[in-house]
Design a protein around this motif. Structure first.
Motif, mmCIF file in Angstrom:
data_model
loop_
_atom_site.group_PDB
_atom_site.id
_atom_site.type_symbol
_atom_site.label_atom_id
_atom_site.label_comp_id
_atom_site.label_asym_id
_atom_site.label_seq_id
_atom_site.Cartn_x
_atom_site.Cartn_y
_atom_site.Cartn_z
ATOM 1 N N LEU A 58 7.853 1.703 -1.610
ATOM 2 C CA LEU A 58 7.904 2.728 -0.572
ATOM 3 C C LEU A 58 6.675 3.602 -0.717
ATOM 4 O O LEU A 58 6.482 4.251 -1.753
ATOM 5 N N VAL A 59 5.833 3.594 0.316
ATOM 6 C CA VAL A 59 4.601 4.374 0.278
ATOM 7 C C VAL A 59 4.314 4.956 1.657
ATOM 8 O O VAL A 59 4.830 4.486 2.663
ATOM 9 N N MET A 60 3.489 5.999 1.667
ATOM 10 C CA MET A 60 2.955 6.471 2.931
ATOM 11 C C MET A 60 1.788 5.555 3.322
ATOM 12 O O MET A 60 1.153 4.952 2.451
ATOM 13 N N GLY A 61 1.513 5.474 4.625
ATOM 14 C CA GLY A 61 0.562 4.482 5.111
ATOM 15 C C GLY A 61 -0.896 4.842 4.956
ATOM 16 O O GLY A 61 -1.679 4.626 5.896
ATOM 17 N N THR A 62 -1.301 5.367 3.800
ATOM 18 C CA THR A 62 -2.719 5.653 3.560
ATOM 19 C C THR A 62 -3.452 4.353 3.253
ATOM 20 O O THR A 62 -2.850 3.340 2.884
ATOM 21 N N GLU A 63 -4.779 4.386 3.382
ATOM 22 C CA GLU A 63 -5.569 3.184 3.123
ATOM 23 C C GLU A 63 -5.420 2.731 1.674
ATOM 24 O O GLU A 63 -5.346 1.544 1.388
ATOM 25 N N MET A 64 -5.357 3.688 0.743
ATOM 26 C CA MET A 64 -5.177 3.329 -0.665
ATOM 27 C C MET A 64 -3.838 2.642 -0.885
ATOM 28 O O MET A 64 -3.746 1.629 -1.582
ATOM 29 N N ASN A 65 -2.778 3.163 -0.259
ATOM 30 C CA ASN A 65 -1.453 2.585 -0.433
ATOM 31 C C ASN A 65 -1.329 1.209 0.211
ATOM 32 O O ASN A 65 -0.493 0.394 -0.198
ATOM 33 N N LYS A 66 -2.165 0.933 1.206
ATOM 34 C CA LYS A 66 -2.114 -0.386 1.846
ATOM 35 C C LYS A 66 -2.573 -1.487 0.898
ATOM 36 O O LYS A 66 -2.161 -2.645 1.030
ATOM 37 N N THR A 67 -3.402 -1.131 -0.094
ATOM 38 C CA THR A 67 -3.777 -2.132 -1.103
ATOM 39 C C THR A 67 -2.577 -2.491 -1.967
ATOM 40 O O THR A 67 -2.425 -3.629 -2.395
ATOM 41 N N VAL A 68 -1.690 -1.499 -2.211
ATOM 42 C CA VAL A 68 -0.457 -1.760 -2.959
ATOM 43 C C VAL A 68 0.445 -2.692 -2.161
ATOM 44 O O VAL A 68 1.010 -3.658 -2.695
ATOM 45 N N LEU A 69 0.579 -2.427 -0.875
ATOM 46 C CA LEU A 69 1.393 -3.282 -0.002
ATOM 47 C C LEU A 69 0.839 -4.695 0.046
ATOM 48 O O LEU A 69 1.595 -5.683 0.045
ATOM 49 N N ASP A 70 -0.483 -4.820 0.089
ATOM 50 C CA ASP A 70 -1.112 -6.137 0.143
ATOM 51 C C ASP A 70 -0.795 -6.933 -1.116
ATOM 52 O O ASP A 70 -0.452 -8.120 -1.054
ATOM 53 N N GLU A 71 -0.899 -6.283 -2.280
ATOM 54 C CA GLU A 71 -0.589 -6.956 -3.541
ATOM 55 C C GLU A 71 0.875 -7.378 -3.600
ATOM 56 O O GLU A 71 1.223 -8.420 -4.145
ATOM 57 N N PHE A 72 1.744 -6.544 -3.013
ATOM 58 C CA PHE A 72 3.179 -6.832 -3.014
ATOM 59 C C PHE A 72 3.524 -7.963 -2.039
ATOM 60 O O PHE A 72 4.528 -8.656 -2.205
ATOM 61 N N GLY A 73 2.675 -8.133 -1.003
ATOM 62 C CA GLY A 73 2.943 -9.150 0.015
ATOM 63 C C GLY A 73 3.576 -8.582 1.267
ATOM 64 O O GLY A 73 4.116 -9.328 2.094
#
Length: 517
Positions: free
Chosen positions: A35-50
């Motif tokens: 669960l993250v806010m949609g910042t550009e940095m957090n999108k890298t976390v989402l990408d790694e998670f799939g």
């Protein structure tokens, strides 16, 4: 299967986001969640998670993005229901908290407010803090990832306005007996703390409380305050404030070693301070501290004991602290060592608190051979793979490489479970060491998050005819909502040895591995 949910214009601050993650993870059928806010940095976390879908790519910094690894599509609707039902609650009182869309609205509704707690994505935290300062409010910036140049500007502005900036990246403070961030409740008293270390402030404060004394103020600075660029701005200001504060009798400073230029500034202030100062700079040069007229502590516990002794009219410092600890623990270490098999040679430490991890490295690095860590600190060798232990290994599970998109283990120790099971299954493991923290902003039942795992480790090792010495320290007080005494008893029922401090837990662990002496 991984599915992503977007909730537009639903901002959650860091602390609430971590609690929300825990609630989603508790849904049956959810294997993992981010669960993250949609910042550009957090999108890298989402990408790694799939979970970086096209919709997630388009998400704004004010949109809540939830990626869940689920066992079936029916679980997705349950996750949605939980998310819809999440409300901002005052977890300390159980009552609802008032919500305001902007700082302006909040300050208009509470015109007498003198302090703003900033917990927004780092790219926005600086502007929010500046707005609060311009309104005449002190600021406590929980947010991290704020550019250091912005921190310098904020602290200059605060000094011009005779206000305070604690942070960015400040996780702990106790101001006028009110706990801010993640910290225990302690009694009011005559010992003041200034620290660029969250768990360092926390442990010193709870130990002083246990000794029957209290804290006047505990001022967090944020980790970058002691850098060369910031120059110890808040640390120096805190020292000066506590020197003039009539309620403060003794001052304690705690941090990693400041930048060489910053430490000169700090120690110059210490040298002219009219009140006794106790310093624990992890890995710092004791001679420099002593030359400045301060007492150099060997551990967080030593700093607390020394400050308490001075406040009580006792001697200033205990040069035999480490020697006394080893003498005190020798019998227990020998008894534990005798229970281990010849192949059980290794210590495996799994930490929540960052300063606890670093303190443990300093205490263990000359006690056990071949010490490895994910930390670049002290004499510990760098782990080739943070997920796999090598020889004697100490892991800071609060490092962002473990916590991206997950709750910090200080707030929710469930993140420790997988690593604890891994270490317990290794036939070479002789000692498992861990810490738990308590207080405001922390899980209501830390032991409950790891209890089943510890029980399984005990059951499995007993079936295999092995014994593992499991050692822990609990950083909390009798005033905390988690009932620390009950937490201690539950761990002891599982055969966990509870030490009164992180230092003693570390020293005992090292002595066992070193042969019981």
């Amino acid at each position: 299967m991984i599915r992503t949910i977007i909730q537009q214009n639903r901002y959650m601050d860091s602390i609430f986001l971590m609690n929300a993650t825990r609630d989603v993870m508790n849904i049956e059928g959810v294997k993992n969640a981010v669960l993250v806010m949609g910042t550009e940095m957090n999108k890298t976390v989402l990408d790694e998670f799939g979970g970086l879908t096209e919709e997630a790519v388009r998400a704004s910094a004010n949109d809540l993005v939830v990626a869940v690894d689920i066992s079936g599509e029916d679980v997705l609707s349950r996750a949605n229901d939980v998310l819809k039902g999440l409300q901002v609650e005052s977890r300390g009182s159980g009552g609802a908290a008032a919500e305001y869309a902007t700082l302006n609205m909040a300050s208009e509704a509470v015109p007498d407010a003198s302090l703003a707690v900033i917990s927004v994505p780092g790219e926005f935290a600086g502007q929010e803090a500046k707005d609060a300062l311009m309104k005449g409010m002190n600021v406590f910036i929980f947010s991290d990832n704020v550019p250091v140049e912005e921190e310098v500007e904020l602290k200059k502005l605060a000094e011009e306005k005779d206000l305070w900036v604690m942070g960015p990246g400040c996780g702990t403070a106790i101001i006028d007996n009110i706990s801010l961030g993640v910290v225990s409740k302690v009694r009011k008293g005559g010992i003041g703390i200034v620290g660029a270390s969250g768990s360092g402030i926390h442990e010193i404060a709870i130990l002083i409380h246990r000794y029957g004394l209290g804290i006047s103020q505990a001022i967090g600075t944020g980790g970058k305050d002691i850098s060369g660029q910031v120059g110890g701005s808040t640390m120096i200001r805190g020292l000066r404030f506590l020197e003039k504060d009539p309620e403060t009798e003794v001052i304690v400073l705690v941090s990693k070693p400041p930048h060489p230029e910053t430490i000169k500034k700090v120690l110059a202030e210490v040298a002219s301070c009219r009140k006794p100062v106790v310093i624990f700079f992890l890995g710092g040069d004791p001679e420099d501290i002593i030359k400045a007229g301060a007492v150099c502590a060997a551990s967080l516990e030593d700093a607390a004991e020394t400050a308490a002794a001075i406040a009580g009219g006792g001697r200033a410092g205990n040069p035999a602290y480490l020697e006394n600890c080893r003498a005190e623990l020798k019998g227990l270490a020998g008894a534990e060592k005798a229970k281990l098999g010849s192949e059980q040679k290794y210590l495996r430490a799994v930490f929540c608190g960052g300063t606890h991890s670093e303190e443990s490295v300093l205490l263990l690095q000359d006690m056990v051979p071949d010490l490895h860590s994910n930390l670049v600190f002290g004499k510990a060798g760098k782990l080739p793979d943070r997920n796999k232990s090598v020889g004697n290994t100490l892991v800071d599970m609060g490092d962002e490489e473990f916590t991206r998109g997950k709750p910090h283990p200080v707030m929710d120790p469930a993140i420790l479970n997988e690593r604890l099971m891994q270490e317990g299954a290794d036939p070479g493991t002789g000692v498992i060491l861990f810490d738990l923290l308590y207080g405001h902003g922390i899980h209501r039942d830390p032991v409950g998050t790891i209890e089943d795992t510890l029980r399984k480790i005990r059951e499995k090792t007993e079936q295999e005819g092995r014994y593992i010495s499991i050692i822990a320290s609990l950083c909390g007080t009798d005033l905390d909502i988690q009932n620390v005494e009950n937490q201690r008893k539950r761990l002891e029922e599982l055969g966990v040895i509870i030490m009164p401090s992180n230092a003693k837990a570390s020293i005992l662990s090292g002595m066992i591995i070193a042969g019981g002496a």
